[in-house]
Design an enzyme around this catalytic site. Structure first.
Site, PDB file in Angstrom:
ATOM      1  N   GLU A 155     -99.079  84.660 -10.774  1.00  0.00           N
ATOM      2  CA  GLU A 155     -99.578  86.028 -10.905  1.00  0.00           C
ATOM      3  C   GLU A 155     -98.399  86.963 -11.164  1.00  0.00           C
ATOM      4  OE1 GLU A 155    -102.215  87.430  -7.911  1.00  0.00           O
ATOM      5  OE2 GLU A 155    -103.300  85.528  -7.761  1.00  0.00           O
ATOM      6  N   TYR A 200    -107.830  85.383 -12.092  1.00  0.00           N
ATOM      7  CA  TYR A 200    -106.530  85.378 -12.778  1.00  0.00           C
ATOM      8  C   TYR A 200    -106.413  84.227 -13.772  1.00  0.00           C
ATOM      9  CZ  TYR A 200    -104.263  89.198 -10.319  1.00  0.00           C
ATOM     10  OH  TYR A 200    -103.916  90.441  -9.880  1.00  0.00           O
ATOM     11  N   VAL A 201    -106.676  83.030 -13.316  1.00  0.00           N
ATOM     12  CA  VAL A 201    -106.509  81.873 -14.188  1.00  0.00           C
ATOM     13  C   VAL A 201    -107.513  81.906 -15.327  1.00  0.00           C
ATOM     14  CG1 VAL A 201    -106.624  79.354 -14.307  1.00  0.00           C
ATOM     15  CG2 VAL A 201    -105.546  80.465 -12.347  1.00  0.00           C
ATOM     16  N   HIS A 232     -92.384  75.199  -3.883  1.00  0.00           N
ATOM     17  CA  HIS A 232     -91.992  76.584  -4.134  1.00  0.00           C
ATOM     18  C   HIS A 232     -91.889  77.358  -2.818  1.00  0.00           C
ATOM     19  CE1 HIS A 232     -93.999  76.041  -8.335  1.00  0.00           C
ATOM     20  NE2 HIS A 232     -92.837  75.423  -8.235  1.00  0.00           N
ATOM     21  N   CYS A 263     -71.697  62.749   6.106  1.00  0.00           N
ATOM     22  CA  CYS A 263     -71.740  64.160   5.706  1.00  0.00           C
ATOM     23  C   CYS A 263     -73.040  64.864   6.079  1.00  0.00           C
ATOM     24  CB  CYS A 263     -71.498  64.282   4.200  1.00  0.00           C
ATOM     25  SG  CYS A 263     -69.833  63.831   3.682  1.00  0.00           S
ATOM     26  N   THR A 318    -111.449  78.365  -4.867  1.00  0.00           N
ATOM     27  CA  THR A 318    -111.563  77.345  -3.813  1.00  0.00           C
ATOM     28  C   THR A 318    -110.918  77.893  -2.548  1.00  0.00           C
ATOM     29  OG1 THR A 318    -109.515  76.303  -4.622  1.00  0.00           O
ATOM     30  CG2 THR A 318    -111.593  75.377  -5.404  1.00  0.00           C
TER      31      THR A 318
END
Length: 437
Positions: free
Chosen positions: A161, A10-11, A217, A268, A86
């Site tokens: 992707e 992909y990359v 993420h 809080c 990897t």
């Protein structure tokens, strides 16, 4: 520029197509003949929106070709991007076998190649890999050091992707770690014209940014799903709640709270976290990530204690007791918990907080501190100098400018442990150490 791209996944495939579209001469390299044949026909070996058109146009223009000959690719280009896989080892460390092989093979070809060459690692690797593992392999194979007609760069990719072509053309930033100065110049030329800041840093930081982005993420997805599950159990449409949540770009979707430092506290955050945990339990909703927030916060206080206690039971000067500067609120303050633990372990201590005066404490705040540190008035000092006089270890939870001036002036060779990250303290104190730096 003349660029070779190793690995047509992909990359690699997206990089080939987009770099050729931007006018560079690109050679894609792979060990799989099927991928090479597809590129040579102007077809993409991966499925991505927009890549087929770019791949076909690159091949038609003559700016994009593919080969299995590493030798030809290296000798025909000035920059080599490495995007080989990897995969994870059984212990989840990355398997760098393919990276090692490509680096060694490129180095051998560079031994007989005149002129300058830049090797760019893009595969995800642990911090330190580029300089501690890749650089020795490359230099040994090439027969020369980085800086001698040879540059080594780590340039993390942030291509998702499914939208990687769009991501290539609209990066939020371009992060480049280089072993030598020339590497930065080469990468600036390679990406010239793309939006977003060009960030020069060292290789270890660049490697770490890549890991941290992906982990964050994942954390955001888990946060949305766990909170959404609890909200649904409460009869709410979580999409509406999260939509409003994301409209706050000052605190929620922003750099706020994304600065390493000490644990959270106050009246809080701990209370609301506990309340949300209870809400989830009442509705029998498992939220393991959020459930770990309080234990993680406690673990950070433990790290601070261990850092202070590393050299044995020393007299401590503690700056800051309220949960943050500019207030005297000590309810659920992590600095109170730290002080309480140090006192319980037999540490002698003096405390200075410009905002905390025992005579002014009222209500719940007074009740809390009388319960946690009942003899606080005997520990508090009116002036920073009196806290520093007999101390062997100086611990800074938070300190206003006047107090920091006194610390700089009086610290000498004593250990200074900074839980907030004051640049003036770090610059001036020789025995300085931060909790996360």
């Amino acid at each position: 520029m003349k660029v070779s791209v190793f690995g047509l996944g992909y990359v690699g495939a997206v990089s080939c197509a987009c770099l050729a579209d931007r006018g560079h001469e690109v050679i894609g390299v792979d060990i799989h003949q099927a991928k090479i044949d597809m590129v040579q026909r102007g077809q993409s070996p991966v499925v991505e929106e927009g890549i087929e058109e770019l791949m076909a146009a690159g091949v038609a223009s003559g700016r994009l070709t593919a080969t299995d000959s590493l030798r030809d690719a290296v000798h025909a280009t000035d920059v080599s991007l490495i995007s080989v896989a990897t995969p994870s080892n059984p212990d989840f460390t990355p398997d760098l076998t393919a990276v090692d092989g490509v680096i060694t093979a490129i180095g051998r070809e560079l031994a007989s190649k005149p002129g300058h060459h830049t090797v760019v690692l893009r595969s995800t690797v642990p911090p330190g890999t580029t300089e501690e593992r890749i650089q020795p392999l490359l230099e040994a194979a090439a027969g020369r050091k980085v800086g001698d007609r040879l540059s080594l760069v780590f340039n993390p990719e942030f291509l998702r992707e499914g939208s990687s072509v769009k991501d290539f053309y609209h990066p939020p930033q371009t992060v480049v770690g280089s072993v030598d100065p020339v590497g930065y110049e080469v990468m600036e030329a390679l990406y010239a014209g793309l939006p977003g800041a060009f960030v020069r840093t060292n290789c270890r930081v660049a490697e770490s940014v890549k890991y941290l982005c992906n982990v964050f993420h994942a954390l955001k997805i888990v946060f949305a799903n766990e909170s959404g599950s609890v909200l649904k159990a409460c009869g709410l449409d979580a999409r509406e709640v999260l939509k409003i949540f994301c409209q706050d770009t000052q605190l929620n979707i922003s750099a706020a709270y994304m600065r390493p430092g000490f644990a959270f506290g106050g009246s809080c955050l701990p209370k609301e976290v506990k309340g949300f945990m209870t809400l989830a339990q009442l509705h029998n909703v498992s939220i393991p990530s959020m459930s770990g927030l309080l234990s993680s916060n406690t673990a950070h206080i433990d790290r601070a204690f261990d850092l202070i206690a590393r050299d044995g039971r020393k007299r401590v000067a503690l700056f800051g007791l309220a949960f943050k500067p500019g207030t005297d609120d000590m309810r659920d303050s992590p600095l109170v918990l730290l002080a309480e633990r140090l006192l319980g372990k037999g540490f002698e201590m003096a405390i200075y907080d410009v905002s905390v005066k025992t005579s002014r404490l009222l209500g719940k705040n007074r009740e809390f501190i009388e319960r946690e540190i009942p003899h606080l008035d005997k520990l508090l000092r009116e002036q920073p100098e009196s806290v520093l006089e007999d101390a062997e270890v100086i611990v800074i939870g938070h300190a206003e400018p006047h107090a920091r001036e006194k610390i700089v002036a009086m610290a000498g060779q004593r250990r200074v442990i900074d839980l907030s990250g004051y640049a003036d303290i770090q610059k001036a104190c020789s025995a300085y150490e931060g909790i996360c730096w």
